[in-house]
Design a protein around this motif. Sequence first.
Motif, PDB file in Angstrom:
ATOM      1  N   GLU A 267       0.832  -1.203   0.000  1.00 52.17           N
ATOM      2  CA  GLU A 267       0.000   0.000   0.000  1.00 52.17           C
ATOM      3  C   GLU A 267       0.866   1.252   0.000  1.00 52.17           C
ATOM      4  OE1 GLU A 267      -4.062  -1.534   2.190  1.00 52.17           O
ATOM      5  OE2 GLU A 267      -2.536  -0.539   3.376  1.00 52.17           O
ATOM      6  N   ARG A 270       1.951   1.790  -3.427  1.00 53.29           N
ATOM      7  CA  ARG A 270       0.877   2.316  -4.288  1.00 53.29           C
ATOM      8  C   ARG A 270       0.589   3.774  -3.956  1.00 53.29           C
ATOM      9  NH1 ARG A 270      -4.008  -1.567  -3.601  1.00 53.29           N
ATOM     10  NH2 ARG A 270      -4.981  -0.075  -5.009  1.00 53.29           N
ATOM     11  N   MET A 271       0.642   4.111  -2.656  1.00 50.52           N
ATOM     12  CA  MET A 271       0.305   5.477  -2.260  1.00 50.52           C
ATOM     13  C   MET A 271       1.337   6.497  -2.738  1.00 50.52           C
ATOM     14  SD  MET A 271      -2.573   5.982  -1.120  1.00 50.52           S
ATOM     15  CE  MET A 271      -2.520   7.662  -0.523  1.00 50.52           C
ATOM     16  N   GLY A 273       2.571   6.325  -5.548  1.00 51.93           N
ATOM     17  CA  GLY A 273       2.339   6.433  -6.974  1.00 51.93           C
ATOM     18  C   GLY A 273       3.210   5.533  -7.825  1.00 51.93           C
TER      19      GLY A 273
END
Lengths: 683, 341
Positions: A267, A270-271, A273
């Motif tokens: 995560e 993903r956060m 980017g």
Amino acid sequence: MSQQDHAAGTAPPDRAVQAWISGLLSGPRLFWIGLFVVTWALSTWSFALYKALDARWIIRFPSAYELGLEDWISSFVSWLSDDLSFGLFTFRDVTRFLSALIEWPYDIVRSLLIDGFAVGQGQQAVEILPPLSWLAIIAIVVAIARYAKDWTLAALAGGCFAYLAIFGQWESAMVTLASVLIAVPIGVAGGLALGILAYRSAAFEGAIRPVLDLMQTVPVFAYLVPILVLFGFGPVSALIATVIYAMPPMVRITTVALQSVPEEVIEAGRMVGCRRGQLMRKVLIPTAMPSLMVGVNQVIMLTLNMVIIASMIGAGGLGFDVLSALRRLDIGGGIEAGVAIVVMAIALDRLSQAFAEQRLRPRPDPSLPIYRRYPIATVTLAIVVATTLAGLSVSGFRAYPASMTITTGTIWASGIEWINVNLFDAIDAVKTFLLTWLLLPVRQFFNGIPWAWGVIVTGLAAGRVGGWTLGLMAAAMMLFIAASGLWAKAMTTIYLTSVSVFLASLIGIPLGIWAGQNARANKVIGAIIDTLQTLPSFVYLIPVVMLFRVGDFSALIAVVLYALAPAVRYAALGIRTIDPELIEAGKVTGCTPRQLLWRVKLPLAAPSLLLGLNQTIMLALSMLVITALVGTRDLGQEVYIALTKADVGQGIVAGLSVAFLAIIADRVVNALARSSRERLGLK
Amino acid sequence: MARPVLLDCSGVWKVYGPNPTAFMKKFNDTPGDADLAEHGMIGAVRGASVQIGQGEIFVIMGLSGSGKSTLVRCLSRLVEPTAGSINFEGTDLLKMTDDELIQVRRKKMGMVFQHFALLPHLTVLQNAAFPLEVQGVDRATREARAMEMVEIVGLKGREGYYPRQLSGGQQQRVGIARSLVTEPDLWFLDEPFSALDPLIRREMQDEFLRLQSMLHKTIVFITHDFDEAIRLADRIAVMKDGRIEQTATPEELMTNPATPYVAEFTRHVPRSKVVRLRSIMSPGVTDAEVAGDLPGHLTVADAIDQIDGAPYPFRVVDENGVPLGTVDAEAAINVMVGRSG
């Protein structure tokens, strides 16, 4: 308990016996005892039954109904290699292309390590570059070890390679090393790629898992046969077989390692980017790196193991030396080459383990000139260039001077001879004892079981443990073996496996329990087990054959030694991972150490012991196939014969039979382990 | 408090089970508890609506399994909501393409995780610089930016350490530095201090307030700790079983709980830690002698020492120093001892 006691009615023991008997006859025990009694009776009287009823089908599967799968497979493969054409090119062209693709880097590495680079053919060949000097290779190994860990490891690895030079094993060892150097990168890269695919796509994982299961249970000889037929005899075939053998664990480890990256880390990636590729390259793979390196270590060790075995289809090197020495009964030569394999295995294992455990270290100061930033690499490079160029004029640099090699062959030979002369009686007594009291009765029991009942009893037992789907699957697999006309050989396999698993557990579990409770014992036993596990399976055959000649007994000893490790390891693990509070609770309740062991520790370690049993069975089966070389009459021999005749059908059917036995054992023991874990409320 | 709304989420659902989209459609995006149970669906977030204003510290509070973590993952679209809409700076977050979403996350969002989620193979500095590395910023620039952040969170001198060499509190400082290095507008913190010791937790809360006073981010903060919530929040949303029970300022929660569940939470919290001077003052400007000025957003607990020790009442003023009323010792002590004045 005698009759008189019974009549006199000594109450307490009598009641105890009654309780014991009624305990046996009630509940789940009755099922197992009944099954055993029926099997035993049928096994004992099957021959008499056949005579009495004149029904030969009882002891032999009727040949009219045999599957005949062998011929079908054989003709399919010859169709593949002779007739299949895709229009522009034939299947044969494809295999030739693949061969060339692998042969090309292999030739380069081989030239680098052994032959040197030359222009031109045969007599006219002109050498343009000599091979790396033996000193250069040792220097490289030392530098790598120093980089991976410390000077101690560097000394060990350097010492191992120096041993190979001094004791005259250099050239064979380099042939083996060349195969390892080619096979490992292919195995690691392929395993990583497939593992990533399996991680990304559940469908792909579902498709590949049974294939991996089968690859890991089919005995190695079995897929040597089709490869031999398709690719011919030689190092390329050996490399292909090696890669196929060494890749599956890497696929599995990659998938598991990626799956066990914490969700939060993904995560976080993903956060910030990350794109899909960035997430894999920069987050998932680096986080999973320690586990992945364990996979690389496995690939290296399995590759070495297989490169040795693949000497049968032309890999050459140390494996070939052992094989030819065994065939000539050259005791000294065999042991020398065997020790060289051991030395090489230890060096490769310790090196790759050091990489797996490697801690990150600060980058060197970028303002320094490059030779000061990497002083060891610089010195190594200098040694490599200097010694290799010196090899052009001074042959002592090129190859270790033959006059300085030390031969230990005669020492080994006379040592073995001394043992055989002086200890023959003792060895023979042990051998006779085990043969009479363990091997022969068990063999008679299994060989007597009529095939039809064998199929049924396997189905019933597996079904009882793991549900009716498992039962049906197990029965179907056994029926396949019977219908392939391999029943008798399969029973020999089962008999040898069960005796050796029994002995391995008998020795291994107490050792493991001891190691689990005693830190010092753990250190010593752990070191021995680690070393035993790094040795290629082939090596185990050497001393066994020297001491016990060929036959079931030799096979048994080799298998027990090879399969010992997991029994010890899982027992120790099971004892060590018990919740300390439970042990304290036992102590506070007033348990003696013995009670603590039997009533607290062992029941809690049961799931772990069962997993160890599972591994022991798997290793025993895989080793058993290799012991066909020392003359067992089981499925392994069937595969080995197929290999020598290059009979693909026979090899694959017999290989599948071994795989089926392994799969049944694996599923049943796993089901047992699962239910015992559930009973204990462990996850 | 009329702040412009930065993140506006309404009717957000996250339902797990077989074919959740069809299920939501069938019930017109508003299934009841019985409908969920009947179809074997689990509603992790059920019709949550929150408006988060610019510069606000918005705390989502709930016990484990209340759906607060799932909600914050819906807000950042780490988890795809089953239904509802999420508006971020005027654009629909749920309609964004993967590329647009990546750009928003790179430039406008930052997130801190409960277990830090640091990359074990990177140093403190490299971890803090990681979001910039992903964007392709060159090494010198990104490491300079990261170094500033490392200094701000107080880890100067440790930039070359690896995460395993740091304590939990220090690791979370790295997590904070990483989440702020891109200067995001919206800052998500998912139980950032729950994995820390109570003492360190308190220290990190102070650190967090200090940072916010410098940076003025818009913050969505998740916690299961009610004390932490009232200490940090401008507004709190209390969640239970996937629903938001009440959204209010800490003080409103105390004085006017919407449901028995919220009341249960507030019952054991000393009112003095929540009630602000503004709420207990006698309104109106007086000319009587006062001991001094106190800001109206101060809690009674924070001001009691001064009020109790002074011979005169205090004047209560707003942020700009404009007098609002007075507060005397009796009113403050009534709150302290729980006596209804």
